[in-house]
Design an enzyme around this catalytic site. Sequence first.
Site, PDB file in Angstrom:
ATOM      1  N   CYS A  34     -69.259   3.054  -2.437  1.00  0.00           N
ATOM      2  CA  CYS A  34     -68.472   1.806  -2.089  1.00  0.00           C
ATOM      3  C   CYS A  34     -67.672   1.444  -3.366  1.00  0.00           C
ATOM      4  O   CYS A  34     -66.905   0.361  -3.350  1.00  0.00           O
ATOM      5  CB  CYS A  34     -69.528   0.712  -2.086  1.00  0.00           C
ATOM      6  SG  CYS A  34     -70.873   1.151  -0.677  1.00  0.00           S
ATOM      7  N   SER A  41     -73.512  -7.431   4.583  1.00  0.00           N
ATOM      8  CA  SER A  41     -72.031  -7.208   4.704  1.00  0.00           C
ATOM      9  C   SER A  41     -71.974  -6.210   6.044  1.00  0.00           C
ATOM     10  O   SER A  41     -72.865  -5.565   6.390  1.00  0.00           O
ATOM     11  CB  SER A  41     -71.263  -6.448   3.687  1.00  0.00           C
ATOM     12  OG  SER A  41     -71.671  -5.324   3.261  1.00  0.00           O
ATOM     13  N   LYS A  70     -69.486  -9.603   2.230  1.00  0.00           N
ATOM     14  CA  LYS A  70     -70.189 -10.388   3.098  1.00  0.00           C
ATOM     15  C   LYS A  70     -69.143 -10.695   4.549  1.00  0.00           C
ATOM     16  O   LYS A  70     -69.741 -10.476   5.372  1.00  0.00           O
ATOM     17  CB  LYS A  70     -70.894 -11.558   2.653  1.00  0.00           C
ATOM     18  CG  LYS A  70     -71.715 -12.348   3.538  1.00  0.00           C
ATOM     19  CD  LYS A  70     -72.875 -11.611   4.149  1.00  0.00           C
ATOM     20  CE  LYS A  70     -73.371 -12.184   5.358  1.00  0.00           C
ATOM     21  NZ  LYS A  70     -72.527 -11.882   6.391  1.00  0.00           N
ATOM     22  N   HIS A 104     -66.414  -5.184   4.659  1.00  0.00           N
ATOM     23  CA  HIS A 104     -66.645  -4.002   3.470  1.00  0.00           C
ATOM     24  C   HIS A 104     -66.156  -2.656   4.142  1.00  0.00           C
ATOM     25  O   HIS A 104     -67.067  -1.732   4.423  1.00  0.00           O
ATOM     26  CB  HIS A 104     -68.017  -4.019   3.263  1.00  0.00           C
ATOM     27  CG  HIS A 104     -68.492  -3.235   1.877  1.00  0.00           C
ATOM     28  ND1 HIS A 104     -67.498  -2.803   1.121  1.00  0.00           N
ATOM     29  CD2 HIS A 104     -69.592  -2.463   1.823  1.00  0.00           C
ATOM     30  CE1 HIS A 104     -68.152  -1.781   0.419  1.00  0.00           C
ATOM     31  NE2 HIS A 104     -69.492  -1.750   0.837  1.00  0.00           N
TER      32      HIS A 104
END
Lengths: 385, 76
Positions: free
Chosen positions: A83, A206, A321, A325
């Site tokens: 991420c 998220s 969130k 994402h």
Amino acid sequence: MTIGIAGVYTTKFGELWSQGFASLMKEAIYGALEDANLEIKNLDAIYVGNMLSGNFGDQEQLGAAISGELGLNIPAIKVEAACASGGIAVHQACQAVKSGSYQTVLALGIEKMTDYAPEEVAAGLMQAASEDERIAGLTFPALYALMARAHMQKYGTTESQLALVAVKNHFHASLNCKAQYPFTLTKQDVLNSTCIADPLKLYDCSPITDGASAVILTAKNQQVKILASQVATDSTGLAGRESITEIKATKLASQKAFASANIDPQEINVAELHDCFTIAEILALEDIGFVKKGEAGPRLEKGQFKLGSKGLIVNTSGGLKAAGHPVGATGVKQVVEIVEQLRGSAGKRQVKGEAKLGLTHNIGGSGGTAVIHILTNKGKAFNKN
Amino acid sequence: MLSWTIVRTPPTGFKQFAPYIVALIELKSGVKMAGQLVDCNILKLKSGVKVKAVLRKVRESSKEGIIPYGIKFKIK
């Protein structure tokens, strides 16, 4: 030396079933070029932040796949840190400009996730964790749930305080037309939502998202500049960490970034923090040094960090969130949002007063990688190097 | 046991076990590891409880029928 931001762009985030990978990529790149008033032939190199192009889409050698699609022959390199892939792409682009090898470098973050079954995506994302965590059947919500419970036990953080992160970030997303979930939530909505991995509920998490963002960096002076770009790493698994009530990589990367920019955390006006789960924003607020350990929850209860409140404003985009994402895109989108805030062009999301310093915080996995960028719209005063 | 959660949305290969408890365990040696807690009364879940390691099936079997075994934990 100065690293100027020449242009930025982000696509809409969401379930973008009408846009394929190439379409998202081109929209982000040409959008950033238009913002920078540059042409594609002006680019010297491209760094692509992406995690799952091999799993979902069967495409590796992504750098060449993208430059080929654009009709270019320049260096184009995929970087991967789960991420934090987007943050790492921006970091590598900074290094490339700083080295003097390239004048104009584009960092692209991109991920296409929503065409696949949730359990396939969950298994794909778990490649960012450790082997014992995969064998245990853990998921990312569950890893952050383990950290949340430990934080609750040590500092008295409550589920209601966690919920306030989601309420704040959904409010910000409601002002962002690019956000996946541009609607507000109440604290009760969050607390009543389905349990995913106790104590984390659906609205603590998220979403899975498609999206792409691009930033063009240059050796020339620009209105917004990057003051610091720092990375730190740690064990990919929770079991290898000294503590699970903090993310050490965040602490280390932030300390290095504040030292190299020669500023204090309290000077930051606006920040995009990695809130993949509500507990993650609380950990980030504390580990970066905006508040003391255990204080983030009580500060959220006082209404801090929300647009309209005094002091630091956090996640004006809606964060991971509520803005969404798309894992490889997130770290680049955070920089796009801070650039818009520092240019004063964030519209309804614009922070009040004169924002001079912004920060982005991007995490890979459960804390294996942390990337911090500090940006400013000020002149030489902050230009230590 | 240092911390625990209940996984209600499992990844591929774990559907038949869900919902299941996963904990972060610190062994006597100081080494930590993540593992599932089995045969457990949910009301007894509390950080700090002592656990012991047991050998169990950890995933759904592969197409070839091989049963993957590994370490899980039980409350002592």
